[in-house]
Motif scaffolding. Structure first.
Motif, PDB file in Angstrom:
ATOM      1  N   ASN A  64      10.217 -47.449  83.025  1.00  0.00           N
ATOM      2  CA  ASN A  64      11.125 -47.293  81.984  1.00  0.00           C
ATOM      3  C   ASN A  64      12.318 -46.467  82.114  1.00  0.00           C
ATOM      4  O   ASN A  64      13.096 -46.190  81.591  1.00  0.00           O
ATOM      5  CB  ASN A  64      10.418 -46.707  80.618  1.00  0.00           C
ATOM      6  CG  ASN A  64       9.512 -45.625  80.853  1.00  0.00           C
ATOM      7  OD1 ASN A  64       8.990 -45.424  81.848  1.00  0.00           O
ATOM      8  ND2 ASN A  64       9.597 -44.556  80.104  1.00  0.00           N
ATOM      9  N   ARG A  65      12.060 -45.620  83.205  1.00  0.00           N
ATOM     10  CA  ARG A  65      13.178 -44.702  83.827  1.00  0.00           C
ATOM     11  C   ARG A  65      12.997 -44.224  85.242  1.00  0.00           C
ATOM     12  O   ARG A  65      11.911 -44.755  85.957  1.00  0.00           O
ATOM     13  CB  ARG A  65      13.072 -43.373  82.811  1.00  0.00           C
ATOM     14  CG  ARG A  65      11.917 -42.486  82.901  1.00  0.00           C
ATOM     15  CD  ARG A  65      11.802 -41.489  81.963  1.00  0.00           C
ATOM     16  NE  ARG A  65      10.236 -40.904  81.769  1.00  0.00           N
ATOM     17  CZ  ARG A  65      10.026 -39.864  82.327  1.00  0.00           C
ATOM     18  NH1 ARG A  65      10.704 -39.217  83.151  1.00  0.00           N
ATOM     19  NH2 ARG A  65       8.578 -39.348  82.175  1.00  0.00           N
ATOM     20  N   ILE A 107      13.037 -44.025  89.335  1.00  0.00           N
ATOM     21  CA  ILE A 107      12.903 -44.771  90.621  1.00  0.00           C
ATOM     22  C   ILE A 107      12.294 -46.193  90.020  1.00  0.00           C
ATOM     23  O   ILE A 107      12.879 -47.212  90.370  1.00  0.00           O
ATOM     24  CB  ILE A 107      12.151 -44.159  91.610  1.00  0.00           C
ATOM     25  CG1 ILE A 107      12.710 -42.938  92.078  1.00  0.00           C
ATOM     26  CG2 ILE A 107      11.885 -45.056  92.700  1.00  0.00           C
ATOM     27  CD1 ILE A 107      12.030 -42.075  93.084  1.00  0.00           C
ATOM     28  N   ARG A 146       4.522 -47.558  79.969  1.00  0.00           N
ATOM     29  CA  ARG A 146       3.687 -47.022  78.707  1.00  0.00           C
ATOM     30  C   ARG A 146       4.006 -47.745  77.421  1.00  0.00           C
ATOM     31  O   ARG A 146       3.129 -47.875  76.590  1.00  0.00           O
ATOM     32  CB  ARG A 146       3.300 -45.702  78.460  1.00  0.00           C
ATOM     33  CG  ARG A 146       2.640 -44.870  79.795  1.00  0.00           C
ATOM     34  CD  ARG A 146       2.199 -43.697  79.287  1.00  0.00           C
ATOM     35  NE  ARG A 146       3.262 -42.795  79.821  1.00  0.00           N
ATOM     36  CZ  ARG A 146       2.949 -41.405  80.280  1.00  0.00           C
ATOM     37  NH1 ARG A 146       1.723 -40.916  80.275  1.00  0.00           N
ATOM     38  NH2 ARG A 146       3.713 -40.474  80.668  1.00  0.00           N
ATOM     39  N   ASN A 153       4.149 -46.704  91.590  1.00  0.00           N
ATOM     40  CA  ASN A 153       5.335 -45.791  91.497  1.00  0.00           C
ATOM     41  C   ASN A 153       5.133 -44.901  90.298  1.00  0.00           C
ATOM     42  O   ASN A 153       5.764 -43.634  90.517  1.00  0.00           O
ATOM     43  CB  ASN A 153       6.635 -46.514  91.188  1.00  0.00           C
ATOM     44  CG  ASN A 153       7.667 -45.613  90.374  1.00  0.00           C
ATOM     45  OD1 ASN A 153       8.531 -45.171  91.309  1.00  0.00           O
ATOM     46  ND2 ASN A 153       7.982 -45.716  89.412  1.00  0.00           N
ATOM     47  N   TYR A 192       1.177 -31.130  92.846  1.00  0.00           N
ATOM     48  CA  TYR A 192       1.764 -32.370  92.885  1.00  0.00           C
ATOM     49  C   TYR A 192       1.575 -32.831  94.656  1.00  0.00           C
ATOM     50  O   TYR A 192       1.286 -34.011  94.989  1.00  0.00           O
ATOM     51  CB  TYR A 192       3.314 -32.058  92.732  1.00  0.00           C
ATOM     52  CG  TYR A 192       4.059 -33.243  93.202  1.00  0.00           C
ATOM     53  CD1 TYR A 192       4.093 -34.565  92.316  1.00  0.00           C
ATOM     54  CD2 TYR A 192       5.136 -33.463  94.356  1.00  0.00           C
ATOM     55  CE1 TYR A 192       5.083 -35.718  92.655  1.00  0.00           C
ATOM     56  CE2 TYR A 192       5.899 -34.623  94.506  1.00  0.00           C
ATOM     57  CZ  TYR A 192       5.800 -35.480  93.711  1.00  0.00           C
ATOM     58  OH  TYR A 192       6.579 -36.688  93.960  1.00  0.00           O
ATOM     59  N   VAL A 246      15.817 -37.498  94.926  1.00  0.00           N
ATOM     60  CA  VAL A 246      16.561 -38.149  94.214  1.00  0.00           C
ATOM     61  C   VAL A 246      16.739 -37.805  92.797  1.00  0.00           C
ATOM     62  O   VAL A 246      15.775 -37.231  91.978  1.00  0.00           O
ATOM     63  CB  VAL A 246      16.293 -39.636  94.239  1.00  0.00           C
ATOM     64  CG1 VAL A 246      14.746 -40.005  93.587  1.00  0.00           C
ATOM     65  CG2 VAL A 246      17.343 -40.523  93.752  1.00  0.00           C
ATOM     66  N   THR A 283      16.457 -37.869  89.196  1.00  0.00           N
ATOM     67  CA  THR A 283      15.825 -38.257  88.135  1.00  0.00           C
ATOM     68  C   THR A 283      15.157 -37.440  87.292  1.00  0.00           C
ATOM     69  O   THR A 283      15.160 -36.358  87.741  1.00  0.00           O
ATOM     70  CB  THR A 283      14.623 -39.156  88.674  1.00  0.00           C
ATOM     71  OG1 THR A 283      13.811 -38.369  89.128  1.00  0.00           O
ATOM     72  CG2 THR A 283      14.852 -40.371  89.558  1.00  0.00           C
TER      73      THR A 283
HETATM   74  N1  LIG Z   1      12.454 -38.173  92.021  1.00  0.00           N
HETATM   75  C1  LIG Z   1      12.361 -37.661  93.407  1.00  0.00           C
HETATM   76  O1  LIG Z   1      12.725 -36.892  94.118  1.00  0.00           O
HETATM   77  C2  LIG Z   1      10.853 -38.176  94.056  1.00  0.00           C
HETATM   78  C3  LIG Z   1      10.496 -37.599  95.571  1.00  0.00           C
HETATM   79  C4  LIG Z   1       9.576 -38.179  95.852  1.00  0.00           C
HETATM   80  C5  LIG Z   1       8.483 -38.941  95.343  1.00  0.00           C
HETATM   81  N2  LIG Z   1       8.833 -39.348  93.968  1.00  0.00           N
HETATM   82  C6  LIG Z   1       7.806 -40.097  93.381  1.00  0.00           C
HETATM   83  O2  LIG Z   1       8.577 -41.326  93.026  1.00  0.00           O
HETATM   84  C7  LIG Z   1       7.823 -41.859  91.762  1.00  0.00           C
HETATM   85  C8  LIG Z   1       8.869 -41.944  90.625  1.00  0.00           C
HETATM   86  O3  LIG Z   1       9.478 -40.760  90.313  1.00  0.00           O
HETATM   87  P1  LIG Z   1      10.628 -40.445  89.216  1.00  0.00           P
HETATM   88  O4  LIG Z   1      11.452 -39.624  90.083  1.00  0.00           O
HETATM   89  O5  LIG Z   1      11.303 -41.631  88.904  1.00  0.00           O
HETATM   90  O6  LIG Z   1       9.974 -39.738  87.986  1.00  0.00           O
HETATM   91  P2  LIG Z   1      10.346 -39.964  86.506  1.00  0.00           P
HETATM   92  O7  LIG Z   1      11.788 -40.090  86.391  1.00  0.00           O
HETATM   93  O8  LIG Z   1       9.726 -38.520  85.985  1.00  0.00           O
HETATM   94  O9  LIG Z   1       9.676 -41.268  85.957  1.00  0.00           O
HETATM   95  C9  LIG Z   1       8.171 -41.081  85.972  1.00  0.00           C
HETATM   96  C10 LIG Z   1       7.821 -42.375  85.677  1.00  0.00           C
HETATM   97  O10 LIG Z   1       6.404 -42.670  85.591  1.00  0.00           O
HETATM   98  C11 LIG Z   1       5.743 -42.844  84.365  1.00  0.00           C
HETATM   99  N3  LIG Z   1       4.412 -42.402  84.147  1.00  0.00           N
HETATM  100  C12 LIG Z   1       3.879 -41.429  84.107  1.00  0.00           C
HETATM  101  N4  LIG Z   1       2.587 -41.074  83.678  1.00  0.00           N
HETATM  102  C13 LIG Z   1       2.413 -42.380  83.575  1.00  0.00           C
HETATM  103  C14 LIG Z   1       1.249 -43.141  83.305  1.00  0.00           C
HETATM  104  N5  LIG Z   1       0.024 -42.314  82.662  1.00  0.00           N
HETATM  105  N6  LIG Z   1       1.345 -44.502  82.847  1.00  0.00           N
HETATM  106  C15 LIG Z   1       2.519 -45.490  83.182  1.00  0.00           C
HETATM  107  N7  LIG Z   1       3.429 -44.583  83.590  1.00  0.00           N
HETATM  108  C16 LIG Z   1       3.440 -43.394  83.825  1.00  0.00           C
HETATM  109  C17 LIG Z   1       6.683 -42.392  83.415  1.00  0.00           C
HETATM  110  O11 LIG Z   1       6.774 -43.031  82.271  1.00  0.00           O
HETATM  111  P3  LIG Z   1       6.927 -42.129  80.662  1.00  0.00           P
HETATM  112  O12 LIG Z   1       8.336 -42.319  80.552  1.00  0.00           O
HETATM  113  O13 LIG Z   1       6.071 -42.908  79.493  1.00  0.00           O
HETATM  114  O14 LIG Z   1       6.457 -40.827  81.028  1.00  0.00           O
HETATM  115  C18 LIG Z   1       8.196 -42.530  84.189  1.00  0.00           C
HETATM  116  O15 LIG Z   1       8.327 -43.942  83.824  1.00  0.00           O
HETATM  117  C19 LIG Z   1       6.727 -40.708  91.413  1.00  0.00           C
HETATM  118  O16 LIG Z   1       5.486 -41.243  91.911  1.00  0.00           O
HETATM  119  C20 LIG Z   1       7.168 -39.664  92.043  1.00  0.00           C
HETATM  120  O17 LIG Z   1       6.167 -38.676  92.297  1.00  0.00           O
HETATM  121  C21 LIG Z   1       9.848 -38.737  93.526  1.00  0.00           C
END
Ligand SMILES: NC(=O)c1ccc[n+]([C@@H]2O[C@H](COP(=O)([O-])OP(=O)(O)OC[C@H]3O[C@@H](n4cnc5c(N)ncnc54)[C@H](OP(=O)(O)O)[C@@H]3O)[C@@H](O)[C@H]2O)c1
Length: 253
Positions: free
Chosen positions: A15-16, A18, A41, A94, A175, A208, A210
């Motif tokens: 939904n948001r 990556i 979710r 993801n 984390y 990135v 987000t």
């Molecule tokens: N952004 C970075 O710089 C970065 C760097 C390294 C790795 N990552 C990894 O990349 C992935 C995506 O990160 P992001 O930056 O896109 O994070 P984000 O913007 O916070 O998005 C996280 C996503 O995970 C979902 N989520 C969390 N708990 C969940 C659950 N129990 N069931 C289903 N969905 C759930 C959230 O849904 P809700 O909206 O419902 O909460 C949201 O869609 C993660 O695994 C993160 O650790 C990110």
């Protein structure tokens, strides 16, 4: 290789951030996969996914809370009905969470919450979709996302080797520990699923902008998403059990 040869891909947490970026990227590729299954979710509240659904006939939006056993079961059944005997080619784990926690502030509750979402749930989701990935794997011989793959979205902060070079905990105790454990899941899955021909790898998406990455992150989704999609399109047997970043470079464990 064109991503269109990956018939069916499923991404968690769409939904948001990556996850949404990956869905947009898959839909924009030409050819696009026959089925892009975006899970989140609360599909009713996922306005951007609902908007995309009106524009793309190959997009399906399914409810999936990776912490909820019933939700995983239902999403697996719904996916099975969508993919049929051809199975699911690519599962991208993801969804994830972060909490700022230093050595002083970290609690057992923080540790368990991040381990539950970023580690345990990833394994449970992978297990649930395994029969569908196996179905897809039977239909080809060359490893890759066109056949069957589990991609665990990890983080550079999980690398033990990189940590030993700069030795900073960076306020993300739970984390980075949970993501290091996720990397071990990748290694275990790679060892167990080689005989099925299911490619397993960890992917570092880059720091990135987000909700999780924050505004100080140096990268934007529009930079990393094409990179990730190119990496995914080209992974083969040599990348089985690997830890790659969004540019396709090897990240040391
Ligand atoms: N952004 C970075 O710089 C970065 C760097 C390294 C790795 N990552 C990894 O990349 C992935 C995506 O990160 P992001 O930056 O896109 O994070 P984000 O913007 O916070 O998005 C996280 C996503 O995970 C979902 N989520 C969390 N708990 C969940 C659950 N129990 N069931 C289903 N969905 C759930 C959230 O849904 P809700 O909206 O419902 O909460 C949201 O869609 C993660 O695994 C993160 O650790 C990110």
């Amino acid at each position: 290789m064109a991503l269109g040869t990956c018939r069916a891909v499923l991404v968690t947490g769409c939904n948001r951030g990556i996850g949404l970026g990956l869905v947009r990227g898959f839909l924009a590729r030409s050819p696009s996969p026959d089925l892009v299954i975006a899970t989140c979710r609360h599909p009713d509240q996922a306005q951007e996914l609902q908007h995309l659904k009106k524009q793309h006939q190959n997009l399906r939006v399914l409810q999936l809370d990776i912490l909820c056993e019933n939700s995983i079961k239902k999403a697996t059944q719904e996916t099975e009905a969508l993919v049929g005997e051809q199975g699911l080619n690519c599962l991208i784990n993801n969804a994830g969470i972060n909490r700022i926690a230093t050595l002083d502030s970290v609690t057992a509750q923080d540790m368990l919450a991040l381990y539950e979402t970023n580690t345990v749930a990833q394994l449970m989701v992978s297990k649930a979709f395994l029969p569908l990935l196996r179905k897809a794997a039977y239909q080809d011989v060359v490893m890759g996302i066109h056949r069957a793959a589990i991609i665990n979205v990890s983080s550079q902060s999980a690398s033990m080797q990189l940590f030993s070079q700069n030795k900073k905990s960076e306020e993300v105790y739970p984390y980075r520990i949970a993501k290091t454990a996720l990397n071990m899941i990748t290694c275990c899955l790679a060892a167990d699923l080689i005989s099925d021909g299911i490619l397993c790898m960890s992917l570092e998406p880059g720091w990135v902008k987000t909700d999780m990455g924050g505004s100080k992150a140096p990268l934007q989704l529009k930079e990393i998403i094409p990179g990730i999609l190119n990496v995914l399109a080209n992974v083969r047997e040599k990348d089985h059990g690997a830890f790659l970043n969004w540019k396709g470079e090897v990240v040391p464990w």
